[in-house]
Structure formats: C-alpha cells, structure tokens
Design a protein around this motif. Sequence first.
Motif, short mmCIF file in Angstrom:
data_model
loop_
_atom_site.label_atom_id
_atom_site.label_comp_id
_atom_site.label_asym_id
_atom_site.label_seq_id
_atom_site.Cartn_x
_atom_site.Cartn_y
_atom_site.Cartn_z
N ASN A 6 0.86 -1.18 0.04
CA ASN A 6 -0.04 0.14 -0.09
C ASN A 6 0.99 1.12 -0.06
N ILE A 7 0.31 2.29 -0.26
CA ILE A 7 0.90 3.97 -0.24
C ILE A 7 0.06 4.44 0.83
N THR A 8 0.71 5.24 1.88
CA THR A 8 0.08 5.74 2.93
C THR A 8 0.73 7.27 3.13
N TYR A 9 -0.32 8.26 2.99
CA TYR A 9 0.04 9.59 3.38
C TYR A 9 -0.32 9.88 4.87
N THR A 10 0.69 10.40 5.46
CA THR A 10 0.37 10.79 7.06
C THR A 10 0.27 12.53 7.17
N HIS A 11 -0.97 12.76 7.64
CA HIS A 11 -0.98 14.08 7.62
C HIS A 11 -0.24 14.84 8.83
N SER A 12 0.19 14.31 9.69
CA SER A 12 0.82 14.79 11.04
C SER A 12 2.27 15.27 10.56
N ASN A 13 2.84 14.45 9.88
CA ASN A 13 4.30 14.85 9.54
C ASN A 13 4.50 15.00 7.86
N ASP A 14 3.25 15.06 7.15
CA ASP A 14 3.44 15.19 5.72
C ASP A 14 4.14 14.49 4.95
N SER A 15 4.16 12.94 5.33
CA SER A 15 5.24 11.93 4.52
C SER A 15 4.27 11.07 3.88
N LEU A 16 4.76 10.42 2.76
CA LEU A 16 4.30 9.38 2.09
C LEU A 16 5.07 8.20 2.21
N ASN A 30 8.45 15.48 4.00
CA ASN A 30 7.68 16.86 3.58
C ASN A 30 9.00 17.74 3.28
N ALA A 31 10.27 17.62 3.43
CA ALA A 31 11.36 18.25 2.80
C ALA A 31 11.71 17.57 1.36
N GLY A 32 11.05 16.62 1.04
CA GLY A 32 11.31 16.23 -0.41
C GLY A 32 12.45 15.06 -0.19
N ARG A 33 12.83 14.72 1.00
CA ARG A 33 13.99 13.56 0.93
C ARG A 33 13.48 12.25 1.00
N VAL A 34 14.21 11.42 0.44
CA VAL A 34 13.75 9.93 0.18
C VAL A 34 14.60 9.04 0.97
N GLY A 35 13.90 8.32 1.54
CA GLY A 35 14.48 7.10 2.56
C GLY A 35 14.37 5.78 1.77
N ASP A 42 18.19 11.87 6.27
CA ASP A 42 18.72 13.12 6.59
C ASP A 42 19.40 13.78 5.30
N THR A 43 19.39 13.21 4.00
CA THR A 43 19.81 13.74 2.80
C THR A 43 18.91 13.53 1.72
N LYS A 44 19.18 14.05 0.39
CA LYS A 44 17.94 14.08 -0.45
C LYS A 44 17.74 12.57 -0.95
N LEU A 45 18.85 11.59 -0.93
CA LEU A 45 18.51 10.10 -1.00
C LEU A 45 19.28 9.55 0.06
N HIS A 46 18.69 8.60 1.06
CA HIS A 46 19.13 8.26 2.02
C HIS A 46 18.83 6.71 1.88
#
Length: 75
Positions: A6-16, A30-35, A42-46
């Motif tokens: 599944n794909i989940t969006y969390t409103h409390s921290n604006d993460s997908l 929410n900062a556009g970082r991908v983990g 903590d970087t653009k791609l982690h």
Amino acid sequence: NAVAGNITYTHSNDSLDFYTATTRRLRITNAGRVGINEDSPDTKLHITHSNATEDVIKLLAKPVSLLYPPSRFGS
C-alpha cells in the motif's frame, strides 16, 4: 494478504510511505527527502542496507557500469 502492499500519506508529518509485504520500503518526507529502508532520511537520498552480500546501488550507463559499495569489487 489484501493490504500487503500500500501507499500511505500521513498528515501529521506530511510524509508518503510505500509498503510491500506489509513492510515500509520507501518514505518521502515533507522536505522532499527520500529514504529507502530508512525512516528518517537526512539527505536527499538516504539508503539503509544491512545485507553486506547484496549490492546497494547499481547504475548502468553503456558502456560503463557502477556498483556500490565499490570496495566489494576491488575498486
């Protein structure tokens, strides 16, 4: 299992979050970082990877290829 992926969006921290086999595999903050296998990138791609016998990154550009970590391949 009907909800194994599944794909989940969390409103409390604006993460997908993206899940497979009921496990979170990828998060976009929410900062556009991908983990990838990382809850708090903590970087653009982690990428967090714990299996030392598998490649972490494979980039293919003909005629040159790059594998990471390079130390596994004597480079």
